[in-house]
Write a protein that holds these residues in place. Sequence first.
Motif, PDB file in Angstrom:
ATOM      1  N   SER A   1       0.853  -1.189   0.000  1.00  0.00           N
ATOM      2  CA  SER A   1       0.000   0.000   0.000  1.00  0.00           C
ATOM      3  C   SER A   1       0.889   1.239   0.000  1.00  0.00           C
ATOM      4  CB  SER A   1      -0.934   0.015   1.221  1.00  0.00           C
ATOM      5  OG  SER A   1      -0.176   0.111   2.415  1.00  0.00           O
ATOM      6  N   ILE A   2       0.344   2.318  -0.543  1.00  0.00           N
ATOM      7  CA  ILE A   2       1.087   3.566  -0.660  1.00  0.00           C
ATOM      8  C   ILE A   2       0.659   4.491   0.473  1.00  0.00           C
ATOM      9  CG2 ILE A   2       1.690   5.481  -2.181  1.00  0.00           C
ATOM     10  CD1 ILE A   2       0.686   3.783  -4.518  1.00  0.00           C
ATOM     11  N   ARG A   3       1.577   4.796   1.361  1.00  0.00           N
ATOM     12  CA  ARG A   3       1.294   5.702   2.488  1.00  0.00           C
ATOM     13  C   ARG A   3       1.956   7.047   2.197  1.00  0.00           C
ATOM     14  NH1 ARG A   3      -0.030   2.862   7.416  1.00  0.00           N
ATOM     15  NH2 ARG A   3       0.689   4.704   8.544  1.00  0.00           N
ATOM     16  N   ILE A   4       1.147   8.095   2.151  1.00  0.00           N
ATOM     17  CA  ILE A   4       1.651   9.452   1.905  1.00  0.00           C
ATOM     18  C   ILE A   4       1.509  10.263   3.182  1.00  0.00           C
ATOM     19  CG2 ILE A   4       1.352  11.576   0.576  1.00  0.00           C
ATOM     20  CD1 ILE A   4       0.443   9.977  -1.757  1.00  0.00           C
ATOM     21  N   GLN A   5       2.625  10.849   3.622  1.00  0.00           N
ATOM     22  CA  GLN A   5       2.677  11.675   4.822  1.00  0.00           C
ATOM     23  C   GLN A   5       2.141  10.933   6.045  1.00  0.00           C
ATOM     24  OE1 GLN A   5       0.668  15.314   3.751  1.00  0.00           O
ATOM     25  NE2 GLN A   5       2.415  16.078   2.601  1.00  0.00           N
ATOM     26  N   GLY A   6       2.394   9.627   6.106  1.00  0.00           N
ATOM     27  CA  GLY A   6       2.053   8.837   7.279  1.00  0.00           C
ATOM     28  C   GLY A   6       0.634   8.332   7.342  1.00  0.00           C
ATOM     29  N   LEU A   7      -0.250   8.760   6.450  1.00  0.00           N
ATOM     30  CA  LEU A   7      -1.644   8.312   6.486  1.00  0.00           C
ATOM     31  C   LEU A   7      -1.774   6.917   5.889  1.00  0.00           C
ATOM     32  CD1 LEU A   7      -3.536  11.579   5.494  1.00  0.00           C
ATOM     33  CD2 LEU A   7      -3.255  10.599   7.768  1.00  0.00           C
ATOM     34  N   ASP A   8      -2.837   6.234   6.282  1.00  0.00           N
ATOM     35  CA  ASP A   8      -3.055   4.866   5.824  1.00  0.00           C
ATOM     36  C   ASP A   8      -3.221   4.813   4.311  1.00  0.00           C
ATOM     37  OD1 ASP A   8      -5.176   2.387   5.439  1.00  0.00           O
ATOM     38  OD2 ASP A   8      -3.734   2.062   7.071  1.00  0.00           O
ATOM     39  N   GLY A   9      -2.895   3.640   3.747  1.00  0.00           N
ATOM     40  CA  GLY A   9      -2.931   3.494   2.295  1.00  0.00           C
ATOM     41  C   GLY A   9      -4.290   3.697   1.674  1.00  0.00           C
ATOM     42  N   ARG A  10      -5.359   3.485   2.446  1.00  0.00           N
ATOM     43  CA  ARG A  10      -6.702   3.650   1.879  1.00  0.00           C
ATOM     44  C   ARG A  10      -7.034   5.106   1.569  1.00  0.00           C
ATOM     45  NH1 ARG A  10      -7.691   2.737   7.375  1.00  0.00           N
ATOM     46  NH2 ARG A  10      -8.958   4.320   8.436  1.00  0.00           N
ATOM     47  N   PHE A  11      -6.205   6.025   2.066  1.00  0.00           N
ATOM     48  CA  PHE A  11      -6.432   7.445   1.789  1.00  0.00           C
ATOM     49  C   PHE A  11      -5.603   7.944   0.604  1.00  0.00           C
ATOM     50  CE2 PHE A  11      -7.193   7.241   6.491  1.00  0.00           C
ATOM     51  CZ  PHE A  11      -8.566   7.375   6.406  1.00  0.00           C
ATOM     52  N   THR A  12      -4.950   7.035  -0.109  1.00  0.00           N
ATOM     53  CA  THR A  12      -4.166   7.400  -1.296  1.00  0.00           C
ATOM     54  C   THR A  12      -4.889   6.928  -2.542  1.00  0.00           C
ATOM     55  OG1 THR A  12      -2.076   7.247  -0.083  1.00  0.00           O
ATOM     56  CG2 THR A  12      -1.962   7.153  -2.474  1.00  0.00           C
ATOM     57  N   GLN A  13      -5.119   7.830  -3.471  1.00  0.00           N
ATOM     58  CA  GLN A  13      -5.803   7.491  -4.715  1.00  0.00           C
ATOM     59  C   GLN A  13      -4.771   7.164  -5.787  1.00  0.00           C
ATOM     60  OE1 GLN A  13      -8.424   6.222  -6.269  1.00  0.00           O
ATOM     61  NE2 GLN A  13      -9.811   7.924  -5.869  1.00  0.00           N
ATOM     62  N   LEU A  14      -5.013   6.074  -6.524  1.00  0.00           N
ATOM     63  CA  LEU A  14      -4.121   5.650  -7.598  1.00  0.00           C
ATOM     64  C   LEU A  14      -4.859   5.792  -8.922  1.00  0.00           C
ATOM     65  CD1 LEU A  14      -1.268   4.505  -7.966  1.00  0.00           C
ATOM     66  CD2 LEU A  14      -2.246   2.211  -7.868  1.00  0.00           C
ATOM     67  N   LEU A  15      -4.309   6.628  -9.816  1.00  0.00           N
ATOM     68  CA  LEU A  15      -4.951   6.914 -11.097  1.00  0.00           C
ATOM     69  C   LEU A  15      -4.065   6.453 -12.245  1.00  0.00           C
ATOM     70  CD1 LEU A  15      -6.101  10.613 -10.437  1.00  0.00           C
ATOM     71  CD2 LEU A  15      -7.353   8.519  -9.916  1.00  0.00           C
ATOM     72  N   LYS A  16      -4.701   6.151 -13.361  1.00  0.00           N
ATOM     73  CA  LYS A  16      -3.998   5.861 -14.612  1.00  0.00           C
ATOM     74  C   LYS A  16      -4.575   6.768 -15.681  1.00  0.00           C
ATOM     75  CE  LYS A  16      -1.136   3.493 -17.239  1.00  0.00           C
ATOM     76  NZ  LYS A  16      -1.299   2.042 -17.476  1.00  0.00           N
ATOM     77  N   ASP A  17      -3.773   7.741 -16.118  1.00  0.00           N
ATOM     78  CA  ASP A  17      -4.216   8.745 -17.091  1.00  0.00           C
ATOM     79  C   ASP A  17      -5.456   9.493 -16.600  1.00  0.00           C
ATOM     80  OD1 ASP A  17      -2.170   8.101 -18.878  1.00  0.00           O
ATOM     81  OD2 ASP A  17      -3.339   6.473 -19.737  1.00  0.00           O
ATOM     82  N   GLY A  18      -5.521   9.732 -15.287  1.00  0.00           N
ATOM     83  CA  GLY A  18      -6.603  10.498 -14.700  1.00  0.00           C
ATOM     84  C   GLY A  18      -7.807   9.693 -14.279  1.00  0.00           C
ATOM     85  N   PHE A  19      -7.801   8.373 -14.515  1.00  0.00           N
ATOM     86  CA  PHE A  19      -8.938   7.522 -14.141  1.00  0.00           C
ATOM     87  C   PHE A  19      -8.512   6.571 -13.027  1.00  0.00           C
ATOM     88  CE2 PHE A  19      -9.775   8.795 -18.506  1.00  0.00           C
ATOM     89  CZ  PHE A  19     -11.106   9.183 -18.443  1.00  0.00           C
ATOM     90  N   PRO A  20      -9.397   6.318 -12.049  1.00  0.00           N
ATOM     91  CA  PRO A  20      -9.033   5.467 -10.913  1.00  0.00           C
ATOM     92  C   PRO A  20      -8.692   4.039 -11.342  1.00  0.00           C
ATOM     93  CG  PRO A  20     -11.047   6.697 -10.463  1.00  0.00           C
ATOM     94  CD  PRO A  20     -10.756   6.870 -11.919  1.00  0.00           C
ATOM     95  N   LEU A  21      -7.614   3.517 -10.775  1.00  0.00           N
ATOM     96  CA  LEU A  21      -7.263   2.119 -10.969  1.00  0.00           C
ATOM     97  C   LEU A  21      -7.940   1.263  -9.908  1.00  0.00           C
ATOM     98  CD1 LEU A  21      -3.440   2.119 -11.786  1.00  0.00           C
ATOM     99  CD2 LEU A  21      -5.288   1.433 -13.290  1.00  0.00           C
ATOM    100  N   PHE A  22      -8.254   0.031 -10.222  1.00  0.00           N
ATOM    101  CA  PHE A  22      -8.867  -0.915  -9.298  1.00  0.00           C
ATOM    102  C   PHE A  22     -10.163  -0.364  -8.713  1.00  0.00           C
ATOM    103  CE2 PHE A  22      -4.167  -1.325  -8.664  1.00  0.00           C
ATOM    104  CZ  PHE A  22      -4.008  -2.403  -9.524  1.00  0.00           C
ATOM    105  N   GLY A  23     -10.907   0.396  -9.502  1.00  0.00           N
ATOM    106  CA  GLY A  23     -12.184   0.921  -9.039  1.00  0.00           C
ATOM    107  C   GLY A  23     -12.060   1.887  -7.886  1.00  0.00           C
ATOM    108  N   GLY A  24     -10.917   2.562  -7.760  1.00  0.00           N
ATOM    109  CA  GLY A  24     -10.714   3.515  -6.676  1.00  0.00           C
ATOM    110  C   GLY A  24     -10.263   2.883  -5.383  1.00  0.00           C
ATOM    111  N   PHE A  25     -10.107   1.540  -5.356  1.00  0.00           N
ATOM    112  CA  PHE A  25      -9.657   0.857  -4.139  1.00  0.00           C
ATOM    113  C   PHE A  25      -8.253   0.331  -4.407  1.00  0.00           C
ATOM    114  CE2 PHE A  25      -9.195  -2.864  -1.391  1.00  0.00           C
ATOM    115  CZ  PHE A  25      -9.503  -2.316  -0.166  1.00  0.00           C
ATOM    116  N   SER A  26      -7.251   1.025  -3.914  1.00  0.00           N
ATOM    117  CA  SER A  26      -5.878   0.671  -4.252  1.00  0.00           C
ATOM    118  C   SER A  26      -5.003   0.473  -3.030  1.00  0.00           C
ATOM    119  CB  SER A  26      -5.267   1.769  -5.131  1.00  0.00           C
ATOM    120  OG  SER A  26      -5.301   3.012  -4.451  1.00  0.00           O
TER     121      SER A  26
END
Length: 311
Positions: free
Chosen positions: A167-192
């Motif tokens: 999971s990707i943790r930004i500034q110490g927050l849990d990974g569920r608060f990080t959005q993963l996009l591909k060309d501006g569209f959410p990957l994995f339905g917004g659950f990454s």
Amino acid sequence: MLKNIIVAVVLMLSAIKITAQNSVEFKVISDEKEAIVGASVYMKNTTIGAETNLDGIAIINNIPDGKQTFVVSFIGFETIEKTIQFPTSKKQIIIELHENEETLDAVVIQSTRSKRAIAEIPTRIEVVGAEELGEKAVMNSANIAMVLRESTGIQMQQTSANSANQSIRIQGLDGRFTQLLKDGFPLFGGFSSGLSIMQIPPLDLQQVEIIKGSSSTLYGGGAIAGLVNLVSKKPKDEREISLMFDQTSRNGSTLNAFYSERFNKFGVSLYGSVNRQQAIDVNDDHFSDIPKVRSFSINPSLFYYPNEKEE
């Protein structure tokens, strides 16, 4: 004889001048009878004056005879003028200042909605360019974890030892608060937060854009910590073909391939990946520590350019 008379007259005039210089002491207090420190006391239309000390006292010297007007002021209090006839028998004059109600109103800070749209407000974006992505692809073409791990404020946390999910943790927050996009569209339905970053190789990426902080909430509730936008390569006039094969020490194989080319008003890109992993029992307990995996993915894209200005 004349010389002695002149000397006597000069001495008399000097004595008169000395006796004409007066001194007065002011004590400045507030409505609560407390001394005011730093109040200004000066003689009107002159440069003669002083400031009150810790006891609220100001002493002014060299005051000529006659009626003199003194101005007493302090921030937040009403200014007072006091007229005194000199010479005077009073050694101390008490001045009481009253609070200025108009200048001491409560300060209220209010915020209102801005007429400027959030989409138009500049946002700080960190960009990992194509050159750096190329270096990371040579070092590890199987996933983008290495690219993200080297950015400040981002930690890659492994959530599963078997599947290698991270999971990707930004500034110490849990990974569920990080959005993963591909060309501006959410990957994995917004659950990454708990999905495999290994499934996203950097071979077909042009750049990676990273936004850190709550300003990224423009992209949804899943982007409170920040977001990572993966920008794909676009076809160029010259044909581009990239092949990469990885082999692990635990019988794992990965083949990545990317092709892109532009034909006048049309362009095409094709990315494919095949992953093969044998089940491995590392400690001989008859249970596989590394699962058996057979997977492939293909990502074709078609581009249309109506005119020469479109890229």
